[in-house]
Design an enzyme around this catalytic site. Sequence first.
Site, PDB file in Angstrom:
ATOM      1  N   ARG A  50      56.607   1.818  29.558  1.00 41.22           N
ATOM      2  CA  ARG A  50      56.599   2.591  28.312  1.00 41.22           C
ATOM      3  C   ARG A  50      55.927   1.828  27.177  1.00 41.22           C
ATOM      4  NH1 ARG A  50      62.067   3.575  27.555  1.00 41.22           N
ATOM      5  NH2 ARG A  50      62.122   1.913  26.020  1.00 41.22           N
ATOM      6  N   TYR A 103      47.102  20.580   8.843  1.00 39.18           N
ATOM      7  CA  TYR A 103      47.241  21.229  10.151  1.00 39.18           C
ATOM      8  C   TYR A 103      48.622  21.921  10.209  1.00 39.18           C
ATOM      9  CZ  TYR A 103      47.832  21.365  15.254  1.00 39.18           C
ATOM     10  OH  TYR A 103      48.062  21.758  16.545  1.00 39.18           O
ATOM     11  N   ASP A 175      45.092  12.145   8.163  1.00 39.81           N
ATOM     12  CA  ASP A 175      44.712  12.732   9.452  1.00 39.81           C
ATOM     13  C   ASP A 175      43.187  12.791   9.468  1.00 39.81           C
ATOM     14  OD1 ASP A 175      44.020  14.407  11.575  1.00 39.81           O
ATOM     15  OD2 ASP A 175      45.818  15.639  11.384  1.00 39.81           O
ATOM     16  N   LYS A 200      40.787  15.940  20.556  1.00 41.65           N
ATOM     17  CA  LYS A 200      39.597  16.618  20.040  1.00 41.65           C
ATOM     18  C   LYS A 200      38.330  15.827  20.388  1.00 41.65           C
ATOM     19  CE  LYS A 200      42.356  19.685  18.197  1.00 41.65           C
ATOM     20  NZ  LYS A 200      43.650  19.073  18.383  1.00 41.65           N
TER      21      LYS A 200
HETATM   22  C1  LIG Z   1      43.559  18.142  12.229  1.00 42.03           C
HETATM   23  C2  LIG Z   1      44.487  18.123  13.408  1.00 42.03           C
HETATM   24  N1  LIG Z   1      45.413  17.169  13.503  1.00 42.03           N
HETATM   25  C3  LIG Z   1      46.266  17.107  14.534  1.00 42.03           C
HETATM   26  C4  LIG Z   1      46.227  18.059  15.534  1.00 42.03           C
HETATM   27  C5  LIG Z   1      47.238  17.997  16.641  1.00 42.03           C
HETATM   28  O1  LIG Z   1      46.677  17.473  17.795  1.00 42.03           O
HETATM   29  P1  LIG Z   1      47.211  17.832  19.250  1.00 42.03           P
HETATM   30  O2  LIG Z   1      46.752  19.213  19.541  1.00 42.03           O
HETATM   31  O3  LIG Z   1      46.599  16.764  20.078  1.00 42.03           O
HETATM   32  O4  LIG Z   1      48.710  17.731  19.205  1.00 42.03           O
HETATM   33  C6  LIG Z   1      45.275  19.063  15.492  1.00 42.03           C
HETATM   34  C7  LIG Z   1      45.211  20.082  16.583  1.00 42.03           C
HETATM   35  O5  LIG Z   1      44.543  21.082  16.469  1.00 42.03           O
HETATM   36  C8  LIG Z   1      44.386  19.109  14.393  1.00 42.03           C
HETATM   37  O6  LIG Z   1      43.471  20.099  14.277  1.00 42.03           O
END
Ligand SMILES: Cc1ncc(COP(=O)(O)O)c(C=O)c1O
Length: 385
Positions: A50, A103, A175, A200
């Site tokens: 882990r 998000y 983010d 992504k």
């Molecule tokens: C800007 C952004 N941050 C975080 C996330 C979350 O990522 P995950 O889908 O890998 O949980 C997304 C998902 O679309 C996103 O667009």
Amino acid sequence: MKDPTLITHAGRDVDPGINIVNPPVYRASTVLFPSAKALHDHSQHYIYGRRGTPTTRALEHAICALEGGTRTVLLPSGLAAISCALLALLSAGDEVLITDSCYGPARHFADTVLKRVGIVARYYVPTIGAGIGKLMTEKTRAVYCEAPGSLTFEMQDIPAIVRAAHAKGARVIADNTWASPLFCKPLSLGADLVIESCTKYIAGHSDVMLGAVTANAETAKALYETHGSMGNCAAPDDVYLTLRGLRTLSVRMKQHQENGLAVARWLGQRPEVEQVLYPALPGTPGHEIWKRDFSGAAGTFSFMLKAYPEKAVHALVDGLKLFGIGYSFGGYESLALPSDPASIRTATKWRGGPLIRLHIGLEDPADLIADLEAGFALLAKEARA
Ligand SMILES: Cc1ncc(COP(=O)(O)O)c(C=O)c1O
């Protein structure tokens, strides 16, 4: 070292003695120790699955080098990275200021789990800049940014937010999923923690869920402890795929940008389109901040249509042959996502026509434009019907 060189070489020295180019997939729970004393002292690098294996370390080191951070942790999704970053900095009684353009599931986490444990989330106008200082109270421990904003692509003046937050003793979380560490380095803009949904652009092939958080020197201990306490670990096969994706990030991002700009410019000329929301386009709000703080643009943006009925918008989207309809972005293939940001905003009122987010993939942009042109014909037909 320049980023394309780092992307090629970082994280390749975690398993010395085995001269294979790519670190193999280590699947591990138990790691054996040579003696009771070694176990007692935790005197070896790997202690339990882990807590990571050489596969994990390779990606952690590579992302940390690219972000210019002190420590990176990996998690099973970008959303897990968001929750870990917030919990690393916040305790009961604290308050966090979150951009209204974040998000959606990040907002949901704040409004449910954080609320339940006594942490208050307040939402701010994404373009607030230094004005964030006026919203801060003695309870504000963190400011959460996402630039550009999800769905609506507002740019944020991160250095100005950092100055105001740090002056009042709060940390800044960014983010950075849209730009990836290739096109923006929030830690160098002063942020304390940076989140990437590696799902992504970093993984880039629409087949992996993975998140990363990278800390500066001041937040590294809190991040590492929170990550460990929550039992967060990323699956080795997913880490391997992400590392493999990372190696081509620089060429893919350049192409996403080139294709994205070609399609965005074309959309900007269309009579059906009210506005293209893409900070890389000159004249778009936030373009100057993007030029100052980013070294490139992802191929993901939205466009707002003039006032068309929903059935006409659906006809456009359903008629697209090269764009899949779905969440996410950053894969090699193009996507279209009709969306309604008005339903999730609280600090700002989102007004305007129907919004479609596009992720522009690695297809030839001329083919994507032809596909969109056919979609616009269906939009017009349905609107007349
Ligand atoms: C800007 C952004 N941050 C975080 C996330 C979350 O990522 P995950 O889908 O890998 O949980 C997304 C998902 O679309 C996103 O667009």
